[in-house]
Design a protein around this motif. Structure first.
Motif, PDB file in Angstrom:
ATOM      1  N   GLU A 133     -15.984   4.812  -2.733  1.00  0.00           N
ATOM      2  CA  GLU A 133     -16.308   5.170  -1.353  1.00  0.00           C
ATOM      3  C   GLU A 133     -17.478   6.156  -1.297  1.00  0.00           C
ATOM      4  OE1 GLU A 133     -15.226   3.716   1.218  1.00  0.00           O
ATOM      5  OE2 GLU A 133     -13.652   2.540   0.252  1.00  0.00           O
TER       6      GLU A 133
ATOM      7  N   ALA B 166       0.825  -1.210   0.000  1.00  0.00           N
ATOM      8  CA  ALA B 166       0.000   0.000   0.000  1.00  0.00           C
ATOM      9  C   ALA B 166       0.859   1.260   0.000  1.00  0.00           C
ATOM     10  CB  ALA B 166      -0.936  -0.008   1.205  1.00  0.00           C
TER      11      ALA B 166
ATOM     12  N   ILE C  88     -11.191   4.809  -6.424  1.00  0.00           N
ATOM     13  CA  ILE C  88     -11.434   4.586  -4.995  1.00  0.00           C
ATOM     14  C   ILE C  88     -12.379   5.644  -4.447  1.00  0.00           C
ATOM     15  CG2 ILE C  88     -10.331   4.595  -2.721  1.00  0.00           C
ATOM     16  CD1 ILE C  88      -7.853   3.375  -4.058  1.00  0.00           C
TER      17      ILE C  88
ATOM     18  N   TYR D 275      -8.385  -3.681  -2.879  1.00  0.00           N
ATOM     19  CA  TYR D 275      -8.327  -3.746  -1.421  1.00  0.00           C
ATOM     20  C   TYR D 275      -7.780  -5.103  -0.957  1.00  0.00           C
ATOM     21  CZ  TYR D 275     -11.019   0.584  -0.840  1.00  0.00           C
ATOM     22  OH  TYR D 275     -11.431   1.893  -0.832  1.00  0.00           O
TER      23      TYR D 275
ATOM     24  N   ARG E  17      -9.273  -4.738   7.277  1.00  0.00           N
ATOM     25  CA  ARG E  17      -8.264  -4.510   6.236  1.00  0.00           C
ATOM     26  C   ARG E  17      -7.017  -3.893   6.880  1.00  0.00           C
ATOM     27  NH1 ARG E  17      -9.268  -0.758   2.400  1.00  0.00           N
ATOM     28  NH2 ARG E  17     -11.333  -0.014   3.014  1.00  0.00           N
TER      29      ARG E  17
ATOM     30  N   ILE F 242     -11.505   1.610   8.499  1.00  0.00           N
ATOM     31  CA  ILE F 242     -10.882   0.580   7.654  1.00  0.00           C
ATOM     32  C   ILE F 242     -10.425  -0.587   8.516  1.00  0.00           C
ATOM     33  CG2 ILE F 242      -8.953   0.125   6.102  1.00  0.00           C
ATOM     34  CD1 ILE F 242      -9.137   3.004   5.157  1.00  0.00           C
TER      35      ILE F 242
ATOM     36  N   ARG G 214      -4.033  -5.975   1.234  1.00  0.00           N
ATOM     37  CA  ARG G 214      -3.945  -6.579   2.567  1.00  0.00           C
ATOM     38  C   ARG G 214      -2.579  -7.228   2.734  1.00  0.00           C
ATOM     39  NH1 ARG G 214      -9.544  -8.342   1.739  1.00  0.00           N
ATOM     40  NH2 ARG G 214     -10.895  -7.279   3.239  1.00  0.00           N
TER      41      ARG G 214
END
Length: 439
Positions: free
Chosen positions: A384, A151, A380, A414, A347, A342, A418
């Motif tokens: 959202e 990420a 994203i 997503y 996540r 989150i 992870r």
């Protein structure tokens, strides 16, 4: 410098009992501090004094000087001394780090706490409050750095000698993310300061993901039950050790968890010294201590080593406009925001990709990668923003092609981001994402 000052310096350099003591006696004892009646021009703010009481010694630091004497803030939590106890100045214990400090754990005073024996002393004493390198002589920050966290390497990529903050409330996973960053293989030395942490977390941190980095790591520990003086000094010691390795030409990773607890400790010390609170209980000196500490990380002199700083910031009450968080955010070269919502979804790392930013990302991305990340962030944001609409059943495929693409891709993205602390590092985050979407 007059003859008396030269004599005082010579006496301070002695390792044995000094021939002359500069001191006085305890005249007032408060909660966590005491006043010593003494009149001498030799004392300065930051000097150390020792109280002899009940058959033991109690060391502290001078935090205020006035006509009535000095205010001493001890390094221990309790003051086991009575009125009239003698107190005298002692030399400051400047750390003398060396290569043998790696794979060691020390407290805020530079004393070993890992049971491996005494620490060897280097040839050079490192000041705890050194100035950062001059701005015009510092090196440039332009070398990309791979953290191994997908990420971060995708959305907030870092450069060596950058200073980044991890902003999060309590229990959102900032310490776990820090341990994942600390295992990065792109550094010659790793210096970690655990400030105000729970005691049980120290061994978990040392024996967890950072275990493989231990041979090149120095860990400074000041747990939450220790005095504010210890919690205030631990980050300074960690930076001083990092500066030693930087001056040796090494690439250093400095991790401080957390800077907020350093600010809390500085607040307690400043209030004991009589400073008035100005912003949510914080005295003005706290907002001067923070940039002085953080600016010491970063590039060293041109052609020399560097310090890459990763600082965790505990957001009190999940308020990102807290004055301490706001001050730190303005000093650093970027921030990674961990979101409790989150984390509640399971996540991890719980990074808010839209709120996080690296101010040096453009030095890392290629033009194609920059455009790809911009497109992904747009998807994203659409995903959202439409969450409530989708939960109410108001979304119908085919009405908005961009939203259709977001609904199809974002859950896969997503899932690809992870990452468990026990997983191996990612060597190419963009390739890992492409493989996940292709699969």
């Amino acid at each position: 410098m007059n003859a008396l000052d030269r004599l005082a310096d010579a006496l301070e350099d002695r390792d044995d009992q000094p021939l002359v003591r500069v001191g006085g006696s305890v005249r007032e004892i408060g909660f966590g501090h005491c006043r010593i009646r003494i009149a001498t021009p030799l004392l300065r703010l930051g000097d150390r004094m020792r109280i002899e009481a009940a058959g033991r010694s109690l060391d502290g630091e001078i935090v205020r000087i006035d006509e009535a004497g000095v205010i001493l803030k001890p390094f221990e939590g309790r003051i086991e001394a009575g009125l009239g106890a003698p107190a005298y100045r002692v030399p400051a214990a400047a750390p003398r780090p060396c290569e043998a400090w790696k794979d060691r754990v020390v407290n805020a005073l530079g004393q070993p706490i890992d049971g491996k024996g005494e620490l060897p002393r280097g040839d050079r004493a490192m000041p705890l409050d050194a100035d950062p390198p001059p701005a015009m002589r510092r090196g440039r920050v332009d070398r990309p750095l791979r953290t191994g966290v997908r990420a971060i390497d995708l959305f907030t990529p870092l450069c060596a000698a950058q200073r980044i903050g991890i902003f999060a409330g309590s229990g959102v996973g900032k310490t776990t993310l820090l341990s994942m960053l600390a295992r990065s293989s792109g550094f010659d030395a790793v210096v970690v300061a655990l400030v105000g942490e729970r005691g049980r977390e120290v061994r978990e941190f040392l024996e967890g993901p950072i275990l493989e980095s231990r041979p090149r790591s120095v860990v400074v520990v000041a747990t939450g039950d220790e005095s504010p003086m210890m919690r205030r000094q631990a980050p300074k010691l960690a930076v001083a050790v990092a500066e030693f390795f930087r001056d040796q030409g090494q690439s250093v990773l400095l991790v401080i968890d957390s800077v907020t607890r350093f600010a809390h400790a500085s607040r307690e010390v400043a209030l004991a010294a009589g400073e008035p609170p100005v912003a949510r209980g914080y005295p003005p000196s706290v907002f001067g201590d923070l940039p002085r500490l953080l600016e010491r990380a970063g590039p060293g002199l041109e052609g020399g080593g560097s310090i890459t700083g990763v600082f965790s910031v505990l957001i009190d009450g999940d308020d990102h406009n807290d004055p301490v968080a706001d001050s730190i955010r303005g000093t650093l070269d970027g921030h990674i925001v961990l979101d409790r919502a989150i984390a509640d979804q399971g996540r991890y790392p719980a990074i808010n990709l839209l709120s996080s930013i690296s101010r040096l990302a453009d030095l890392v991305w290629t033009p194609q990668q920059r455009e790809l990340v911009r497109t992904l962030k747009n998807l994203i944001a659409r995903y959202e923003d439409s969450r409530d609409l989708r939960l109410m059943g108001g979304y119908h495929a085919g009405a908005d092609p961009e939203l259709d693409q977001a609904v199809a891709l974002i859950p896969k993205i997503y899932a690809a981001l992870r990452q468990d602390p026990t997983e191996p590092e990612s060597h190419d985050a963009f390739l890992d994402l492409a493989n996940a979407l292709r699969g």
